[in-house]
Each structure stands twice: as structure tokens, then as C-alpha cells.
Scaffold this active site. Structure first.
Site, PDB file in Angstrom:
ATOM      1  N   GLU A   1      29.138  34.966  40.244  1.00  0.00           N
ATOM      2  CA  GLU A   1      29.580  33.758  39.538  1.00  0.00           C
ATOM      3  C   GLU A   1      29.205  32.585  40.416  1.00  0.00           C
ATOM      4  O   GLU A   1      29.563  32.553  41.591  1.00  0.00           O
ATOM      5  CB  GLU A   1      31.094  33.787  39.294  1.00  0.00           C
TER       6      GLU A   1
ATOM      7  N   HIS B   1      31.028  35.072  44.976  1.00  0.00           N
ATOM      8  CA  HIS B   1      30.839  33.837  44.231  1.00  0.00           C
ATOM      9  C   HIS B   1      30.418  32.715  45.174  1.00  0.00           C
ATOM     10  O   HIS B   1      30.613  32.810  46.385  1.00  0.00           O
ATOM     11  CB  HIS B   1      32.131  33.450  43.513  1.00  0.00           C
TER      12      HIS B   1
ATOM     13  N   GLY C   1      35.823  23.707  37.645  1.00  0.00           N
ATOM     14  CA  GLY C   1      35.316  23.311  36.332  1.00  0.00           C
ATOM     15  C   GLY C   1      34.103  22.417  36.327  1.00  0.00           C
ATOM     16  O   GLY C   1      33.669  21.962  35.267  1.00  0.00           O
TER      17      GLY C   1
ATOM     18  N   GLU D   1      38.157  37.424  42.318  1.00  0.00           N
ATOM     19  CA  GLU D   1      38.525  36.649  43.506  1.00  0.00           C
ATOM     20  C   GLU D   1      39.855  37.142  44.098  1.00  0.00           C
ATOM     21  O   GLU D   1      40.841  36.408  44.193  1.00  0.00           O
ATOM     22  CB  GLU D   1      38.554  35.159  43.172  1.00  0.00           C
TER      23      GLU D   1
ATOM     24  N   THR E   1      39.655  33.955  36.553  1.00  0.00           N
ATOM     25  CA  THR E   1      41.065  34.036  36.919  1.00  0.00           C
ATOM     26  C   THR E   1      41.927  34.554  35.772  1.00  0.00           C
ATOM     27  O   THR E   1      42.818  35.389  35.970  1.00  0.00           O
ATOM     28  CB  THR E   1      41.567  32.650  37.364  1.00  0.00           C
TER      29      THR E   1
ATOM     30  N   LYS F   1      36.618  39.167  56.640  1.00  0.00           N
ATOM     31  CA  LYS F   1      37.346  40.391  56.991  1.00  0.00           C
ATOM     32  C   LYS F   1      37.830  41.114  55.732  1.00  0.00           C
ATOM     33  O   LYS F   1      37.761  42.353  55.649  1.00  0.00           O
ATOM     34  CB  LYS F   1      38.526  40.066  57.914  1.00  0.00           C
TER      35      LYS F   1
ATOM     36  N   GLY G   1      33.667  24.030  30.336  1.00  0.00           N
ATOM     37  CA  GLY G   1      33.655  23.383  31.638  1.00  0.00           C
ATOM     38  C   GLY G   1      32.680  22.220  31.654  1.00  0.00           C
ATOM     39  O   GLY G   1      32.061  21.862  30.641  1.00  0.00           O
ATOM     40  N   ASN G   2      32.516  21.642  32.822  1.00  0.00           N
ATOM     41  CA  ASN G   2      31.552  20.552  32.996  1.00  0.00           C
ATOM     42  C   ASN G   2      30.247  21.041  33.603  1.00  0.00           C
ATOM     43  O   ASN G   2      29.475  20.242  34.123  1.00  0.00           O
ATOM     44  CB  ASN G   2      32.157  19.463  33.894  1.00  0.00           C
TER      45      ASN G   2
ATOM     46  N   ASP H   1      33.985  32.291  30.670  1.00  0.00           N
ATOM     47  CA  ASP H   1      35.251  32.484  31.359  1.00  0.00           C
ATOM     48  C   ASP H   1      36.225  33.277  30.504  1.00  0.00           C
ATOM     49  O   ASP H   1      36.291  33.109  29.279  1.00  0.00           O
ATOM     50  CB  ASP H   1      35.867  31.127  31.718  1.00  0.00           C
TER      51      ASP H   1
END
Length: 489
Positions: free
Chosen positions: A285, A238, A292, A166, A85, A218, A330-331, A48
Site C-alpha cells: 500500500e 507500506h 488520506g 499495519e 484499518t 524489530k 481519498g485525496n 480501502d
């Protein structure tokens, strides 16, 4: 094929019986013609962007750790996508060009560390540029040019570049919006810039990294028709099955949840192929749970059900890459964020990369896919096991509690090599066994991961488990024609 007591005893070392009922399943493969092809880079990983700012110090990830490098090399060749992000807040800060808030600064030292690492472990770097650097409503490439110039001066190789992450949810993430049509034009201008910059003539332009093609169909379509179709070399979206904050253990073995991936990918393919019928499509992704991951579940043995099934579905449907969120943090990491020890999905991914080859076949089982989920490829030619062209690799998930016996009537009497993974202490185990033997690094190196050969022609395994079965003597003609697909991701 009738299962004998001796056949059950042969594989008893890795069977954990969880049910007195034994389900008998016969599996047949349509070997005349492959339905799709993958290549060595089909399975990739991510990190990330939030790890990059100087304030984060990689959140504990030591890129110089010998253990981390050994584990990374075990996945090579491999794409590493750095994005997310936080990437749309990052500013590249060359030495002597002033200062930026350390929460948003990508320094030369950090960029050097990333590139040294990928060189050391034989990975290929994909990086997400900040699309929210904007001027008069358009993407401002000034900071990106600084990064590209520095990168070229250092001689670093970039496999691909993304532009934004995203974009259809920018309002919620960044309190701003970029229309799909404007993003398409931004990508088109970015492609022209990249192709005119020495050293980047072949660097892939990758995007648009949609968070959901189902909810934002769209936006996806408008991006492509506004110029994105001429810009992207790889189309990405993603995918996550569920929210990590609300996930339940049962979700990870729920066949109906697994089945949602098929319609999701089909939606993405339908939109992409209208304008770009030949452009490869990736899951750029993806993991089990967004936000997370799910604590105590998405980095444990049980996560392998969704991960292995996703790889099977994506390969069968013609996707060319699946990038796992993430290698670390992350988890849902592949390695433990405290000890750097490999987690169950790491071992699963290594076996996939060692065993699963290019050509993908249709397969039928005598029971429905809520009892067994089956996928078949040619076996990957490699020095690890020395399987000859013509062999096939099957991988199976058993999502119910029933012990299952699998037979292969079209390959009568053939010995099979079994690579079956079971947890050490239940579905939430951080440790995994291969054919009954605990998996761990040996003298700081990956172990050989040998199979167990079964000569009875059938394999019996416990419920809620998964693994790979190779039929070395399958003698499938289509697997002799294709030793590895020339199509790169």
C-alpha cells in the site's frame, strides 16, 4: 550531441518553457545485463476497506458505471487489494446468520459486487481478513472460514489474502495489541488452514503489511522469525513520503524527499532477506501522503513526480509489486470521486503499463538526480504500439524549473518516440496533456495515446515535467532475450 534549432522546433508542441536556462544532459544505459525484472502485475491499485460496510454505500463509487469499468480495464491486468484499518473491524455476514452493525458488516451482496467487478475488468483480487477476530489470544478463523466457503461456492477466484493491516500500530488504531511473535504464529496457522481448504491451494498469503519498516524494524523481524517466514508468499510493507495534512506543494518535486525511498526500501529488504531471501517483496500500500492524501495536490499533476519516481526506484531495487493507494476515494485517487474522470496519475499509470517492460537497467546521466531522474527498461511488447524486441523505454522526471535537453550518445542518430506529460494549468492541474494534446476519454473509451516521433536524436522538455521516451531501434540484446519476465509478482 549538439542540439539544433530544428530539434527544438520539432518538440515545441509539448514544451512549456519555464526558464531561460537550458540544461544539457547526456544519458547512457548499462545494457549488458538487467539489474532486476518486473512483470505485467507490477503496478496494482487498492480500495480501502472502509468502502465495504453497508452504511458506506461505496462512498459514491458505482461499480456498474461504464466509465469506471473502462478506466479499470485500461489498467488490466492488475491486482486490486482491498484492505486498510477498517478491515480489522469487518465481519462477513452470510444471509441468515444474524445481523452485525452496518458500520462493520461485509454482506454477501457487497462481496458479489466486488467479485463481479474484478471479473468484468480483468483484475485479480487481494483481500485483507480481520486479524482482530481473536479467541484466547489467537486469531479465530471462524468468520474467515465462512467467507472462504461462500467465495468457493460462488466460484470466485482470490489471488491473495492478507491477515490484518499495519499490526504494529494496533494500539493507536484499535486500542489493542498483537505481538509480532503471536502474529507470526497466526499467519502460520492461517497458511495451514488455507492450503487444506479446497479451492485455495494456490491462493497467495500476503503480509504483514507493516506501516513502517523503518520505525518498526524489530516487529517486522520478530514476525518473520516466529513463523511468518514460513507463511508468507509475498512480503509487504507500506510507504508514504509525508503527512497529507502538513504537505507542501514543493514536497512533490523535492529530490531529497524522493531519495528517502531508497533507504526505506533497503531497510525492508534487509530484514526480509535474512529469513526469506527468495520471497518477493511488495509495497503493499503506497502513495504520496498518508492521512488520506494532500488536498489539491496528491490527486493533481504534481503528484506524478513522486509516483513515477517511486515506480522507477521500486523496479530498480527488485520489488515485484507496487499497489497504489488508491483507485478511488481519498485525496490520492486515480479517478475523481465525483465525476469518475481520470486524474493525471491515471494517465501516467496507463502509459507505464503500456510502455514499460520487464528488464530493468542501470542508467547514468551527466548531471545529478536533483536535475533529472532517469530510469530505463526494455520496452513492453504489446499490440498498442508494435515495438520490436530490442527497443528500450526510458522515463524521466525534471524536478527543477530548468528546460532540459536530453541526448543519448550510445544510440546516435536514432529516432525516438516521445510521450511527454505536461499540466494544463500549472502543477495543481487536474488535467494533463500528452505531447501538447489534452487527454480525455473519446466516445467513452481510452484514446490511443500516440507518441511524437523526434528524429534529431535529442529531446527538449520544460522544467517540472515528466514523460517517457522509447528508442525503437536501440537493438539491445538483453531486450531480445527477455520478452516478458516469467516471474509473477
Amino acid at each position: 550531441m549538439k542540439v539544433t534549432l530544428s530539434a527544438l522546433l520539432v518538440v515545441s508542441t509539448f514544451i512549456i518553457h519555464t526558464s531561460t536556462e537550458v540544461v544539457n544532459v547526456s544519458v547512457t544505459v548499462s545494457t549488458r545485463q538487467a539489474v532486476s525484472f518486473i512483470d505485467d502485475l507490477f503496478v496494482g491499485v487498492t480500495l480501502d476497506s472502509s468502502l465495504l460496510p453497508t452504511s458506506q454505500h461505496w462512498r459514491g463509487l458505482d461499480l456498474n458505471s461504464q466509465k469506471v469499468k473502462v478506466l479499470a480495464k485500461g489498467l488490466s491486468p492488475c491486482y486490486l487489494r482491498i484492505g486498510g484499518t477498517a478491515g480489522d473491524n469487518l465481519t462477513f455476514v452470510p444471509t441468515g446468520h444474524g445481523t452485525v452493525d452496518s458500520n462493520h458488516a461485509l454482506t454477501e451482496a457487497t462481496w458479489d459486487a466486488v467479485n463481479k467487478f474484478v471479473q468484468d475488468v480483468n483484475w485479480k483480487l487481494i483481500f485483507g481478513l480481520n486479524v482482530l477476530k481473536r479467541k484466547e489470544g489467537k486469531w479465530d478463523p471462524t468468520n474467515a472460514k465462512e467467507l472462504l466457503q461462500y467465495n468457493c461456492a460462488k466460484g470466485y477466484q482470490l489471488a491473495g489474502l492478507e491477515l490484518g493491516n499495519e499490526p504494529e500500530i494496533f494500539l493507536g488504531q484499535h486500542n489493542t495489541t498483537v505481538s509480532a511473535s503471536q502474529l507470526g504464529r497466526d499467519f502460520y496457522n492461517f497458511k495451514k488452514l488455507l492450503r487444506s481448504t479446497p479451492g485455495y491451494e494456490k491462493t497467495l498469503v500476503i503480509g504483514p503489511d507493516m506501516t513502517s519498516v523503518a520505525r518498526s524494524r524489530k516487529y517486522f523481524a520478530d514476525f518473520l522469525t516466529a513463523g511468518g517466514d514460513r507463511a508468507v508468499d509475498r512480503i509487504t510493507f507500506h510507504q508514504y513520503y509525508t503527512n497529507g495534512h502538513t504537505a507542501h506543494l514543493s514536497d512533490f518535486t523535492h529530490s531529497k524527499l524522493m531519495d528517502t525511498l531508497v533507504s526505506y526500501i533497503q531497510t525492508g529488504l534487509d530484514v526480509a532477506r535474512r529469513t526469506n531471501p527468495l520471497t518477493p517483496v511488495w509495497l503493499g500500500e503506497t502513495s504520496s501522503c498518508h492521512h488520506g492524501g494532500a488536498r489539491g495536490m496528491s490527486d493533481r499533476y504534481v503528484a506524478g513526480f513522486l509516483w513515477l519516481d517511486k515506480l522507477g526506484v521500486a523496479a530498480r531495487m527488485g520489488l515485484k509489486a507496487v499497489l497504489r493507494q488508491d483507485f478511488y476515494a481519498g485525496n490520492y485517487g486515480l479517478i475523481d470521486h465525483r465525476t469518475f474522470d481520470p486524474l493525471p496519475d491515471y494517465w501516467l499509470t496507463v502509459l507505464y503499463k503500456r510502455l514499460v517492460g520487464d528488464a530493468v537497467f542501470s542508467v547514468k546521466a551527466s548531471v545529478d538526480n536533483s536535475t533529472i531522474r532517469a530510469y530505463v527498461h526494455c520496452t513492453k511488447p504489446s499490440s498498442s504500439y508494435g515495438y520490436a524486441p530490442g527497443s528500450v523505454t526510458m522515463y524521466f522526471l525534471l524536478p527543477t524549473d530548468n528546460t532540459t535537453t536530453i541526448t543519448f550518445p550510445q544510440f546516435p542518430g536514432q529516432p525516438v518516440d516521445v510521450f511527454w506529460l505536461t499540466p494544463v494549468d500549472g502543477l495543481t492541474s487536474k488535467k494533463v496533456r500528452l505531447n501538447g494534446k489534452l487527454l480525455a476519454l473519446v466516445n467513452s473509451q481510452l484514446p490511443r495515446l500516440p507518441p511524437k516521433t523526434v528524429t534529431s536524436g535529442s529531446v527538449t522538455a520544460s522544467g517540472k515535467s515528466f514523460g517517457f521516451i522509447v528508442i525503437p531501434g536501440a537493438n539491445v540484446a538483453a531486450c531480445k532475450k527477455h520478452t516478458q519476465s516469467p516471474i509473477i509478482g
